[in-house]
Motif scaffolding. Structure first.
Motif, PDB file in Angstrom:
ATOM      1  N   MET A   1       0.820  -1.200   0.000  1.00 46.12           N
ATOM      2  CA  MET A   1       0.000   0.000   0.000  1.00 46.12           C
ATOM      3  C   MET A   1       0.866   1.266   0.000  1.00 46.12           C
ATOM      4  N   SER A   2       2.028   1.180   0.652  1.00 41.64           N
ATOM      5  CA  SER A   2       2.913   2.348   0.702  1.00 41.64           C
ATOM      6  C   SER A   2       3.370   2.765  -0.687  1.00 41.64           C
ATOM      7  N   TRP A   3       3.563   1.777  -1.570  1.00 39.40           N
ATOM      8  CA  TRP A   3       3.987   2.112  -2.923  1.00 39.40           C
ATOM      9  C   TRP A   3       2.883   2.816  -3.701  1.00 39.40           C
ATOM     10  N   VAL A   4       1.651   2.426  -3.475  1.00 35.76           N
ATOM     11  CA  VAL A   4       0.518   3.101  -4.124  1.00 35.76           C
ATOM     12  C   VAL A   4       0.443   4.547  -3.637  1.00 35.76           C
ATOM     13  N   ILE A   5       0.606   4.730  -2.348  1.00 32.67           N
ATOM     14  CA  ILE A   5       0.594   6.081  -1.776  1.00 32.67           C
ATOM     15  C   ILE A   5       1.734   6.911  -2.364  1.00 32.67           C
ATOM     16  N   LEU A   6       2.903   6.307  -2.506  1.00 32.03           N
ATOM     17  CA  LEU A   6       4.049   7.017  -3.073  1.00 32.03           C
ATOM     18  C   LEU A   6       3.795   7.406  -4.532  1.00 32.03           C
ATOM     19  N   MET A  50       6.816   7.052   3.561  1.00 35.13           N
ATOM     20  CA  MET A  50       8.141   6.857   4.160  1.00 35.13           C
ATOM     21  C   MET A  50       8.089   6.119   5.497  1.00 35.13           C
ATOM     22  N   GLU A  51       6.901   5.857   5.999  1.00 39.13           N
ATOM     23  CA  GLU A  51       6.792   5.039   7.204  1.00 39.13           C
ATOM     24  C   GLU A  51       7.191   3.589   6.913  1.00 39.13           C
ATOM     25  N   HIS A  52       7.070   3.173   5.629  1.00 43.91           N
ATOM     26  CA  HIS A  52       7.375   1.793   5.264  1.00 43.91           C
ATOM     27  C   HIS A  52       8.423   1.670   4.160  1.00 43.91           C
ATOM     28  N   ILE A  53       8.755   2.774   3.517  1.00 48.66           N
ATOM     29  CA  ILE A  53       9.756   2.776   2.450  1.00 48.66           C
ATOM     30  C   ILE A  53      10.898   3.667   2.918  1.00 48.66           C
ATOM     31  N   SER A  54      12.119   3.223   2.710  1.00 47.80           N
ATOM     32  CA  SER A  54      13.259   3.997   3.198  1.00 47.80           C
ATOM     33  C   SER A  54      13.329   5.378   2.551  1.00 47.80           C
ATOM     34  N   LEU A  55      13.916   6.303   3.269  1.00 49.27           N
ATOM     35  CA  LEU A  55      14.023   7.690   2.840  1.00 49.27           C
ATOM     36  C   LEU A  55      14.618   7.818   1.445  1.00 49.27           C
ATOM     37  N   VAL A  61      12.194   7.920  -5.858  1.00 52.91           N
ATOM     38  CA  VAL A  61      11.019   7.581  -6.672  1.00 52.91           C
ATOM     39  C   VAL A  61      10.123   8.801  -6.826  1.00 52.91           C
ATOM     40  N   TRP A  62       9.885   9.522  -5.737  1.00 52.81           N
ATOM     41  CA  TRP A  62       9.013  10.694  -5.746  1.00 52.81           C
ATOM     42  C   TRP A  62       9.561  11.775  -6.682  1.00 52.81           C
TER      43      TRP A  62
END
Length: 105
Positions: A1-6, A50-55, A61-62
């Motif tokens: 889900m974190s990737w979708v949010i990103l 960024m709570e689940h994907i490294s900085l 990616v962003w």
């Protein structure tokens, strides 16, 4: 889900950049609204992702999505150059973003 949010955050960054372009073109009110909406929600979503994907990966990616999206926006709507070299280097950014996703679990 974190990737979708990103991914959504990256797309909204492009909305903010579009607001800057509209502001430059004289569309002051709509430009400011696009900027505020796009950038504020984009940054909030980036923080959530960024709570689940490294900085480093999330930011790369962003910004990569913002870069590619902004250049494509310029090509499609603002008559910017569609030179093969530009498209080649955009492809490299896309490949790098996909690579980061593949190696990041």
């Amino acid at each position: 889900m974190s990737w979708v949010i990103l991914i959504i955050a990256g797309l909204l960054e492009v909305v903010g950049v579009n607001g800057i372009q509209r502001l430059v073109k004289g569309e002051k009110v709509i430009g400011v609204l696009f900027m505020i909406f796009g950038f504020s929600i984009s940054l909030a979503l980036l923080g959530i992702a960024m709570e689940h994907i490294s900085l480093g990966v999330a930011y790369a990616v962003w910004t990569g999505m913002g870069t590619v999206g902004s250049v494509l926006l310029g090509m499609l709507f603002y008559n910017e150059s569609k030179d093969a070299k530009r498209i080649f280097f955009l492809s490299l950014i896309i490949i790098a973003v996909i690579g980061l996703r593949i190696v990041t679990i």
